[in-house]
Design a protein around this motif. Structure first.
Motif, PDB file in Angstrom:
ATOM      1  N   PRO A  52      -3.699   3.706   7.954  1.00 22.54           N
ATOM      2  CA  PRO A  52      -4.963   2.959   7.831  1.00 22.54           C
ATOM      3  C   PRO A  52      -4.811   1.480   8.182  1.00 22.54           C
ATOM      4  O   PRO A  52      -5.748   0.859   8.667  1.00 22.54           O
ATOM      5  CB  PRO A  52      -5.338   3.125   6.364  1.00 22.54           C
ATOM      6  CG  PRO A  52      -4.651   4.349   5.933  1.00 22.54           C
ATOM      7  CD  PRO A  52      -3.374   4.396   6.704  1.00 22.54           C
ATOM      8  N   LEU A 109       3.070  11.746   3.522  1.00 25.01           N
ATOM      9  CA  LEU A 109       1.789  11.288   2.964  1.00 25.01           C
ATOM     10  C   LEU A 109       1.792   9.780   2.759  1.00 25.01           C
ATOM     11  O   LEU A 109       0.770   9.118   2.938  1.00 25.01           O
ATOM     12  CB  LEU A 109       1.520  11.999   1.633  1.00 25.01           C
ATOM     13  CG  LEU A 109       1.058  13.440   1.773  1.00 25.01           C
ATOM     14  CD1 LEU A 109       0.850  14.046   0.404  1.00 25.01           C
ATOM     15  CD2 LEU A 109      -0.227  13.513   2.580  1.00 25.01           C
ATOM     16  N   GLN A 110       2.968   9.234   2.398  1.00 26.70           N
ATOM     17  CA  GLN A 110       3.056   7.771   2.260  1.00 26.70           C
ATOM     18  C   GLN A 110       2.698   7.071   3.562  1.00 26.70           C
ATOM     19  O   GLN A 110       1.961   6.097   3.587  1.00 26.70           O
ATOM     20  CB  GLN A 110       4.474   7.366   1.877  1.00 26.70           C
ATOM     21  CG  GLN A 110       4.810   7.548   0.420  1.00 26.70           C
ATOM     22  CD  GLN A 110       6.289   7.317   0.217  1.00 26.70           C
ATOM     23  OE1 GLN A 110       6.887   6.476   0.873  1.00 26.70           O
ATOM     24  NE2 GLN A 110       6.873   8.084  -0.687  1.00 26.70           N
ATOM     25  N   ARG A 128       1.010   8.437   6.012  1.00 25.62           N
ATOM     26  CA  ARG A 128      -0.360   8.762   6.406  1.00 25.62           C
ATOM     27  C   ARG A 128      -1.347   7.827   5.708  1.00 25.62           C
ATOM     28  O   ARG A 128      -2.274   7.314   6.325  1.00 25.62           O
ATOM     29  CB  ARG A 128      -0.641  10.231   6.071  1.00 25.62           C
ATOM     30  CG  ARG A 128      -2.083  10.669   6.093  1.00 25.62           C
ATOM     31  CD  ARG A 128      -2.646  10.612   7.490  1.00 25.62           C
ATOM     32  NE  ARG A 128      -4.079  10.873   7.482  1.00 25.62           N
ATOM     33  CZ  ARG A 128      -4.989   9.969   7.190  1.00 25.62           C
ATOM     34  NH1 ARG A 128      -4.624   8.751   6.871  1.00 25.62           N
ATOM     35  NH2 ARG A 128      -6.279  10.282   7.239  1.00 25.62           N
ATOM     36  N   PHE A 129      -1.170   7.641   4.386  1.00 23.90           N
ATOM     37  CA  PHE A 129      -2.167   6.852   3.659  1.00 23.90           C
ATOM     38  C   PHE A 129      -1.725   5.421   3.397  1.00 23.90           C
ATOM     39  O   PHE A 129      -2.525   4.590   2.984  1.00 23.90           O
ATOM     40  CB  PHE A 129      -2.529   7.556   2.343  1.00 23.90           C
ATOM     41  CG  PHE A 129      -3.255   8.844   2.576  1.00 23.90           C
ATOM     42  CD1 PHE A 129      -4.575   8.838   2.975  1.00 23.90           C
ATOM     43  CD2 PHE A 129      -2.607  10.069   2.457  1.00 23.90           C
ATOM     44  CE1 PHE A 129      -5.243  10.023   3.223  1.00 23.90           C
ATOM     45  CE2 PHE A 129      -3.273  11.242   2.703  1.00 23.90           C
ATOM     46  CZ  PHE A 129      -4.588  11.223   3.093  1.00 23.90           C
ATOM     47  N   GLY A 130      -0.435   5.137   3.596  1.00 23.56           N
ATOM     48  CA  GLY A 130       0.045   3.771   3.330  1.00 23.56           C
ATOM     49  C   GLY A 130       0.089   2.909   4.580  1.00 23.56           C
ATOM     50  O   GLY A 130      -0.139   1.709   4.516  1.00 23.56           O
ATOM     51  N   VAL A 165       1.033   4.278  -2.816  1.00 24.86           N
ATOM     52  CA  VAL A 165       0.937   5.720  -2.577  1.00 24.86           C
ATOM     53  C   VAL A 165       2.179   6.411  -3.117  1.00 24.86           C
ATOM     54  O   VAL A 165       2.101   7.480  -3.711  1.00 24.86           O
ATOM     55  CB  VAL A 165       0.758   6.004  -1.065  1.00 24.86           C
ATOM     56  CG1 VAL A 165       0.679   7.485  -0.803  1.00 24.86           C
ATOM     57  CG2 VAL A 165      -0.482   5.329  -0.550  1.00 24.86           C
ATOM     58  N   ALA A 212       3.707  10.778  -3.965  1.00 30.96           N
ATOM     59  CA  ALA A 212       3.424  11.403  -2.676  1.00 30.96           C
ATOM     60  C   ALA A 212       4.709  11.527  -1.850  1.00 30.96           C
ATOM     61  O   ALA A 212       5.651  10.763  -2.039  1.00 30.96           O
ATOM     62  CB  ALA A 212       2.415  10.580  -1.911  1.00 30.96           C
ATOM     63  N   GLN A 269       0.835  -1.203   0.000  1.00 30.49           N
ATOM     64  CA  GLN A 269       0.000   0.000   0.000  1.00 30.49           C
ATOM     65  C   GLN A 269       0.867   1.250   0.000  1.00 30.49           C
ATOM     66  O   GLN A 269       0.590   2.217  -0.717  1.00 30.49           O
ATOM     67  CB  GLN A 269      -0.887  -0.002   1.241  1.00 30.49           C
ATOM     68  CG  GLN A 269      -1.748  -1.234   1.296  1.00 30.49           C
ATOM     69  CD  GLN A 269      -2.727  -1.173   2.418  1.00 30.49           C
ATOM     70  OE1 GLN A 269      -3.024  -0.110   2.937  1.00 30.49           O
ATOM     71  NE2 GLN A 269      -3.259  -2.321   2.800  1.00 30.49           N
ATOM     72  N   GLN A 270       1.957   1.172   0.795  1.00 34.67           N
ATOM     73  CA  GLN A 270       2.859   2.316   0.848  1.00 34.67           C
ATOM     74  C   GLN A 270       3.481   2.550  -0.528  1.00 34.67           C
ATOM     75  O   GLN A 270       3.588   3.687  -0.993  1.00 34.67           O
ATOM     76  CB  GLN A 270       3.941   2.025   1.881  1.00 34.67           C
ATOM     77  CG  GLN A 270       4.618   3.285   2.384  1.00 34.67           C
ATOM     78  CD  GLN A 270       5.831   2.941   3.218  1.00 34.67           C
ATOM     79  OE1 GLN A 270       6.066   1.784   3.556  1.00 34.67           O
ATOM     80  NE2 GLN A 270       6.604   3.954   3.543  1.00 34.67           N
TER      81      GLN A 270
END
Lengths: 460, 301
Positions: free
Chosen positions: A380, A372-373, A375-377, A363, A368, A359-360
């Protein structure tokens, strides 16, 4: 395995024997381990002197304490010297003296009989100026006489219906200085050289809402609540609503205000401690994870910090903090926060390291930045673990906060310790124990609900 | 353990079905915007609530604390410094002090072991009655489960203080209190473990006419034994802490020595006891996690 067996062409007998041997050893291990556990029990019973339970345990004292948790008693005391004065008070406290005789105690004016006390069971104790006559309401209708003999020692006599003297039953104990009579749990008569004391028990918690000195003491709760809506004021300078509230919270015997406040203190300790631990633990966990922080030195020192915070027990932190912050909430809050920062930090850094890096990378492929990596990778992925772990710790810290309270951090634990150490307010101990169990149960249910609501784990 | 669904996902699904009659890209985007706004509001509210709890909580705590917060932070290192300087003064003799507390530590430790073994055994015997798939009838299930709940939700301290009052100061009340709590906690864990077992061995034994206790002994216990052992080790660690605390309120063992040393302000003794406690708990932690990994490896293999 089976191929090897075929190759060697072993007979069924051999296979059978090997299986039997294995089963035999298994049985032997089970028997030996059960035997070892039993031996250990014997050893422990000797070591801890568990036989002392039966010696130290007095069922009488226990049942009296247990009785005290759900019943209340009134004391009637008469001095042999001045028998005209009989004092009646609540729970034996000289401040709670009844101004006039209650309905179960009847004063009789004529000469020798002074007063008649009726117990709940219907049995009667007749006070005379030289003795006490106790009449049982049971089918036999027996009569007992207690008093002070010519030699100055208390005595007890038992008679049947026809006036013949009988042996004393085993619930009457006569010693040199005292006669103790306890026909049932709810009745007790003690005859001393100087006075006689009768305890009359009744079921229930008396003065639970309004205490002995309250202007509302004769009101029940619904009556008092309906007073709120009436126009006539009981006390001229207060509205009825204020009066009812202040009388309940300032109740001298049950201390509702103090107890509820200490419950809140304990809750605050648990919530703030866990909150601080999770607010500190999550960022530190990121710094301690190898896929986030490239500096080995920071990772290593943070790991050792977590180990130290976790390894030093909550009680020891509590002892250290109580010296610097004094007895109070901060001690408990920081003791919880320190221990759980260590535990959560370790758990979360492991969770971050175990997070799926696909996921990372996804992103990252959109261009990114590193933050941000993460945060969103990563966040969650670890958030459900983080939330559920924090809630588990909140749950167990509620229990822990009660115990920390008894060790100097205040709250309901301290109140409970105080009530038990005084030793005669067991109804308060029962009340607080019920409140603690309620608090723990409510927190359990709430954290389970929040876990379901926030992460949606179905019950497996 | 691993979470499958998240709240937002459920929310999205619901909104999606509501507007299902006309799915266009515009409506989906609209939907997404609404959701994003909702989410932002929720996060702001959540962060606001946390800030409120922390600020007001610290305010209340500061108001009712005996000492003030700032002074406490300043004095934080005073006490540890005192302890260490006392210990330093004692010199090599400090190690002698550490050794002198080992019998007391052993008493606390063996009390914890005893209550863990007894509690786990009783829980193990009771827990088949508390599982739906094995219990003879549903009433028993409910009774046993509620008993576990009650035993679990009473903190040990409450039991122990009452028993201490009734029986005088000794380690026996602590053992009883810890055992009762252990029964409640382990009973719940064990019965959950039993609920998840493979039922095939049970059916197999039933088919050859085994009695109930034979089914439990030969089809149920062997399946949960590794789990039982690992939970018991975890519980042992908790019980060592618990019996130390109970010693602190009068139940003997190392906790009693700790109270005495604290009251007399013998810094070297306090530090020695703290050292022993931390060492024991850390050693147990490592030992139990090592054994548990081995046992769990055995389960998954």
């Amino acid at each position: 395995m089976s191929i090897a067996v075929y190759d060697r062409k072993v007979s069924f007998q051999e296979i059978y024997q090997s299986v039997e041997k294995k089963a035999y050893y298994q049985k032997l291990t089970t028997l030996v381990s059960i035997g070892a556990i039993l031996l250990y029990f014997v050893f422990s019973i000797i070591q801890f002197d568990l036989g002392s339970i039966s010696r130290k345990w007095s069922p009488e004292r226990a049942s009296r304490l247990f009785l005290d948790t759900y019943a209340h008693k009134d004391h009637v005391v008469m001095n042999w010297k001045d028998t005209s004065k009989i004092s009646v008070n609540f729970e034996g406290d000289y401040r709670y003296q009844y101004p006039s005789f209650p309905e179960w105690l009847e004063r009789i004016g004529d000469g020798k009989d002074i007063a008649i006390l009726t117990f709940n069971s219907g049995s009667k104790a007749i006070f005379r100026d030289d003795k006490i006559i106790f009449e049982q309401s049971k089918s036999e209708d027996r009569k007992f006489i207690f008093g002070i003999g010519d030699n100055g020692k208390p005595y007890a006599e038992a008679y049947d219906n026809d006036g013949n003297e009988k042996d004393l039953p085993n619930w009457i104990r006569v010693t040199e200085s005292k006669v103790e009579v306890r026909p049932s749990l709810y009745e007790r008569i003690q005859i001393y050289k100087r006075k006689v004391e009768v305890h009359r028990y009744e079921f229930g918690w008396k003065y639970f809402w309004f205490d002995f000195f309250s202007p509302l003491k004769d009101y029940s709760l619904p009556e008092a609540l309906s007073l709120i809506f009436s126009n006539e004021r009981i006390e001229p300078d207060k509205t009825n609503f204020e009066l009812v509230l202040s009388e309940i919270s300032d109740n001298e015997q049950w201390m509702h205000g103090t107890v509820l406040f200490s419950i809140l203190e304990t809750l605050l300790m648990a919530v703030l401690g866990t909150l601080l631990a999770s607010l500190l633990g999550l960022p530190l966990a990121f710094l301690a994870a190898y896929n986030i922080t490239p500096f080995k030195f920071i990772r290593f020192s943070l790991r050792r910090l977590f180990d130290m915070l976790r390894g030093i027990d909550m009680i020891i932190w509590c002892l250290i903090f109580v010296r610097s912050f004094g007895p109070g909430l901060f001690t408990g809050i920081f003791a919880i926060a320190f221990t759980d920062t260590g535990t959560l930090g370790k758990l979360m850094s492991e969770a971050i390291e175990n997070a799926d890096n696909k996921q990372q990378e996804g992103v990252k492929s959109t261009g990114a930045s590193t933050i941000l990596q993460h945060r969103f990778g990563i966040i969650p992925q670890i958030m459900p673990v983080f939330i559920s772990q924090s809630l588990y710790y909140l749950e167990s810290n509620t229990r822990g906060a009660v115990i920390l309270g008894a060790m100097g951090a205040g709250g309901i634990g301290l109140q409970l310790l105080g009530a038990i150490r005084t030793g005669n307010d067991f109804e308060n101990v029962g009340y607080m124990a019920v409140l603690i169990v309620l608090l723990v149960t409510v927190m359990d249910q709430m954290s389970a609900f929040l876990r379901r609501f926030l992460i949606g784990i179905e019950k497996n | 353990m691993c979470p499958k669904k998240r709240g937002t996902l459920l929310l999205l699904k619901k909104n999606y079905f509501m507007s299902q009659n006309a799915i266009t890209i515009e409506s989906l985007e609209e939907n997404l915007k609404v959701l994003a706004r909702q989410r932002a509001i929720y996060s702001v509210l959540f962060i606001g609530a946390i800030i409120f709890i922390v600020v007001s909580g610290v305010g209340v705590a500061n108001q009712y604390n005996a000492g003030s917060f700032t002074r406490g932070v300043e004095n934080f290192f005073d006490y540890p410094a005192d302890l260490f300087s006392d210990a330093f003064e004692a010199g090599w003799g400090w190690f002698g002090i550490v050794l002198s507390f080992i019998p007391a530590l052993f008493e606390t430790f063996s009390a914890a072991v005893f209550s863990t073994v007894v509690g786990a055994s009783i829980a193990l015997i009771l827990c088949p009655l508390a599982t739906i798939n094995l219990s003879p009838n549903q009433v028993t299930v409910q009774i046993v489960r509620r008993t576990f709940d009650i035993l679990r939700s009473f903190p040990e301290l409450v039991f122990a203080l009452i028993l201490l009052y009734l029986m005088g100061k000794s380690i026996v009340p602590a053992i009883i209190a810890v055992t009762l709590h252990t029964i409640g906690a382990m009973g719940k864990l064990f019965s959950e473990a039993i609920e998840n077992i493979d039922m095939k061995p049970v059916d197999g034994l039933k088919s050859v006419g085994a009695r109930w206790y034979q089914i439990i002994c030969f089809a149920v216990y062997p399946q949960v034994l590794p789990l039982v052992l690992s939970y018991s080790l975890l519980r042992l660690e908790i019980n060592v802490r618990a019996s130390t605390i109970l010693g602190f309120v009068g139940a003997g063992g190392i906790g009693a020595y700790l109270t005495a040393s604290l009251q007399w302000r013998y810094g070297d003794e306090v530090l020695a006891i703290m050292f022993l406690l931390v060492a024991t708990i850390t050693a147990l932690d490592y030992f139990s996690s090592y054994v548990r990994h081995k046992l769990i490896g055995k389960i998954s293999a």
